[in-house]
Enzyme design. Sequence first.
Site, PDB file in Angstrom:
ATOM      1  N   ASP A  55      68.287  54.262  85.056  1.00 34.02           N
ATOM      2  CA  ASP A  55      68.549  54.768  86.408  1.00 34.02           C
ATOM      3  C   ASP A  55      67.271  55.205  87.121  1.00 34.02           C
ATOM      4  O   ASP A  55      67.111  54.984  88.324  1.00 34.02           O
ATOM      5  CB  ASP A  55      69.593  55.889  86.396  1.00 34.02           C
ATOM      6  CG  ASP A  55      69.154  57.123  85.613  1.00 34.02           C
ATOM      7  OD1 ASP A  55      68.028  57.132  85.078  1.00 34.02           O
ATOM      8  OD2 ASP A  55      69.944  58.079  85.518  1.00 34.02           O
ATOM      9  N   GLY A  56      66.340  55.791  86.371  1.00 35.44           N
ATOM     10  CA  GLY A  56      65.067  56.180  86.971  1.00 35.44           C
ATOM     11  C   GLY A  56      64.262  54.968  87.417  1.00 35.44           C
ATOM     12  O   GLY A  56      63.655  54.961  88.498  1.00 35.44           O
ATOM     13  N   ASP A  73      71.433  63.158  87.579  1.00 34.51           N
ATOM     14  CA  ASP A  73      70.797  62.742  86.331  1.00 34.51           C
ATOM     15  C   ASP A  73      70.631  63.922  85.383  1.00 34.51           C
ATOM     16  O   ASP A  73      70.970  63.837  84.193  1.00 34.51           O
ATOM     17  CB  ASP A  73      69.439  62.111  86.637  1.00 34.51           C
ATOM     18  CG  ASP A  73      68.725  61.652  85.370  1.00 34.51           C
ATOM     19  OD1 ASP A  73      69.266  60.781  84.664  1.00 34.51           O
ATOM     20  OD2 ASP A  73      67.628  62.162  85.087  1.00 34.51           O
ATOM     21  N   ASP A  77      72.658  64.614  81.854  1.00 37.14           N
ATOM     22  CA  ASP A  77      71.931  64.807  80.589  1.00 37.14           C
ATOM     23  C   ASP A  77      72.391  66.066  79.877  1.00 37.14           C
ATOM     24  O   ASP A  77      72.673  66.058  78.672  1.00 37.14           O
ATOM     25  CB  ASP A  77      70.425  64.899  80.854  1.00 37.14           C
ATOM     26  CG  ASP A  77      69.819  63.573  81.259  1.00 37.14           C
ATOM     27  OD1 ASP A  77      70.464  62.533  81.043  1.00 37.14           O
ATOM     28  OD2 ASP A  77      68.704  63.582  81.814  1.00 37.14           O
TER      29      ASP A  77
END
Length: 226
Positions: A55-56, A73, A77
């Site tokens: 995704d980053g 995000d 996590d």
Amino acid sequence: PCWKRMAVSPVYTYVPNVIGYLRIVLNLVAVHYAVSDYRVCLGCYFLSALLDALDGYAARALGQSSLFGAVLDMVTDRTATASLCVVLAHLYPSYLSWFCALVMLDIFSHWAHVYASVLQLASTHKSSSNWIVRLYYYKPILFCVCGGNELFYMFVYLHNFVQGPIVGTIKLPVFAPDGVDCSAVFAAILVCAPIFAFKQLTNIIQMFIAFEAINAYEQSKAKKKG
């Protein structure tokens, strides 16, 4: 109705954020099968961890970085790790307090760090005045540490179901001076343990630095009022 007149921000459909939604679903599936089918659980959890790296990359490649994505995000996590710790506490009830402590440390550390970064008007929360925390947030090291930390948890989970073949003998001076058999899964846990320990050390340092920054901000604000 008023909700029909509300404009939906395009940020919600950004590719990296869609990946974040998928990660949430995968984590929920992993927890659902955590006790009944360890293969499905580990597969979904591992895939979610891989997507965390994707995704980053997608955000940078597509120019779709956003504050919402950053929050999504980080919260994904934290909740993923917390969920797995809840599962581990169920599988290893004698270590319940330890897993609870790990969850609390993780949440305290990251929440306080992000809040302190906002107060200091930092462009990113992935920065610090402390060299250990800066080292942790260096991208190659961040990737390895986060990966090793997740693998530690996953191998601890797997060890409850499968130990694997014996790969050697470990001598423990106090607990087992004559040596104990070491399975492949337990060996993997030992390999990941130093990375896991470094991650917790970083969390502790990051938490106290954040608390100091928050207190310093409050004191500075009070002086300006005075």
